[in-house]
Design a protein around this motif. Structure first.
Motif, PDB file in Angstrom:
ATOM      1  N   UNK A  73       0.845  -1.208  -0.004  1.00 42.80           N
ATOM      2  CA  UNK A  73      -0.138   0.018  -0.087  1.00 42.80           C
ATOM      3  C   UNK A  73       0.957   1.305  -0.130  1.00 42.80           C
ATOM      4  N   UNK A  74       2.034   1.309   0.561  1.00 43.88           N
ATOM      5  CA  UNK A  74       2.945   2.461   0.668  1.00 43.88           C
ATOM      6  C   UNK A  74       3.515   2.575  -0.552  1.00 43.88           C
ATOM      7  N   UNK A 125      -2.738  -8.220  -5.188  1.00 45.45           N
ATOM      8  CA  UNK A 125      -1.608  -9.007  -4.761  1.00 45.45           C
ATOM      9  C   UNK A 125      -1.484  -8.973  -3.109  1.00 45.45           C
ATOM     10  N   UNK A 126      -1.705  -7.787  -2.555  1.00 46.87           N
ATOM     11  CA  UNK A 126      -1.699  -7.534  -1.010  1.00 46.87           C
ATOM     12  C   UNK A 126      -2.807  -8.120  -0.305  1.00 46.87           C
ATOM     13  N   UNK A 127      -4.044  -8.476  -1.214  1.00 43.83           N
ATOM     14  CA  UNK A 127      -5.186  -8.988  -0.554  1.00 43.83           C
ATOM     15  C   UNK A 127      -4.900 -10.443  -0.554  1.00 43.83           C
ATOM     16  N   UNK A 128      -4.354 -11.028  -1.764  1.00 50.28           N
ATOM     17  CA  UNK A 128      -3.692 -12.656  -2.021  1.00 50.28           C
ATOM     18  C   UNK A 128      -2.847 -12.875  -0.580  1.00 50.28           C
ATOM     19  N   UNK A 129      -1.791 -12.088  -0.356  1.00 47.56           N
ATOM     20  CA  UNK A 129      -0.889 -12.363   0.844  1.00 47.56           C
ATOM     21  C   UNK A 129      -1.682 -12.359   2.165  1.00 47.56           C
ATOM     22  N   UNK A 130      -2.926 -11.424   2.262  1.00 46.80           N
ATOM     23  CA  UNK A 130      -3.740 -11.332   3.515  1.00 46.80           C
ATOM     24  C   UNK A 130      -4.451 -12.828   3.365  1.00 46.80           C
ATOM     25  N   UNK A 158      -7.056 -13.313  -5.939  1.00 47.83           N
ATOM     26  CA  UNK A 158      -6.602 -12.116  -5.837  1.00 47.83           C
ATOM     27  C   UNK A 158      -5.169 -11.984  -6.674  1.00 47.83           C
ATOM     28  N   UNK A 159      -4.480 -13.124  -6.318  1.00 43.61           N
ATOM     29  CA  UNK A 159      -3.045 -13.097  -6.814  1.00 43.61           C
ATOM     30  C   UNK A 159      -2.996 -12.871  -8.362  1.00 43.61           C
ATOM     31  N   UNK A 207      -1.354  -6.379 -13.749  1.00 42.81           N
ATOM     32  CA  UNK A 207       0.154  -5.707 -14.182  1.00 42.81           C
ATOM     33  C   UNK A 207       0.371  -5.871 -15.786  1.00 42.81           C
ATOM     34  N   UNK A 208      -0.397  -6.987 -16.364  1.00 43.03           N
ATOM     35  CA  UNK A 208      -0.165  -7.173 -17.905  1.00 43.03           C
ATOM     36  C   UNK A 208      -0.858  -5.948 -18.375  1.00 43.03           C
ATOM     37  N   UNK A 209      -2.071  -5.558 -17.825  1.00 47.79           N
ATOM     38  CA  UNK A 209      -2.738  -4.164 -18.326  1.00 47.79           C
ATOM     39  C   UNK A 209      -1.748  -3.231 -18.341  1.00 47.79           C
TER      40      UNK A 209
END
Length: 165
Positions: A62-63, A117-122, A136-137, A144-146
């Motif tokens: 997020x940062x 990606x952060x949500x997938x880690x969560x 989510x990943x 990222x492709x977009x």
């Protein structure tokens, strides 16, 4: 210092991206106490966890997202500050719109992909919700492709229009 008007469509995309980001942050903050102290932060290509880190790692993306989104937002509002190819008085308006479109794709694509990606880690932190984490990943990877392909398409279209003139 000229500020150019952005289209309503771009403003809506900004709003949706920021709302998604804020909702994600709120969800993480509300559930912070239930996170384990060590969370998975790296995976093999087959999806197996091969590294763990402190749950504070969830604050990193997020940062980074904000440090990317804010300058791109400011640059999108001031396209005359961009280094654009083959800029002339005749094509200036078109080139500025194209530059704004690229900035919008990159800033919102990064924000959405890093949020997913952060949500997938969560979700990977809670083993029973790991399939949710994969969704989510891969959604994050799609964005990222977009972010990579979108500006390339705009650039190729711009070159084609330049050669027609």
């Amino acid at each position: 210092m000229a500020v150019f008007q952005r289209s309503r469509k771009w403003q809506w995309i900004d709003l949706i991206s920021v709302l998604l980001f804020v909702c994600h942050l709120g969800y993480v903050v509300m559930n912070w106490h239930s996170l384990p102290t060590a969370i998975p932060i790296h995976f093999t290509i087959s999806g197996d966890i091969n590294n763990y880190g402190n749950k504070g790692f969830l604050a990193l993306l997020p940062i980074v997202s904000l440090f990317l989104w804010i300058p791109f937002y400011l640059l999108e509002k001031r396209p005359h500050l961009m280094n654009l190819l083959n800029l002339t008085e005749e094509n200036k308006a078109r080139k500025y719109r194209e530059g704004q479109w690229v900035m919008n794709i990159v800033k919102n694509g990064c924000l959405i992909s890093f949020t997913f990606i952060n949500m997938s880690l969560f979700f990977y932190a809670f083993e029973d919700k790991a399939p949710f984490g994969q969704v989510f990943f891969w959604s994050g990877m799609f964005f990222i492709g977009v972010v990579v392909i979108g500006p390339i398409i705009v650039f190729i279209q711009s070159l084609r229009l330049d050669f027609k003139q």
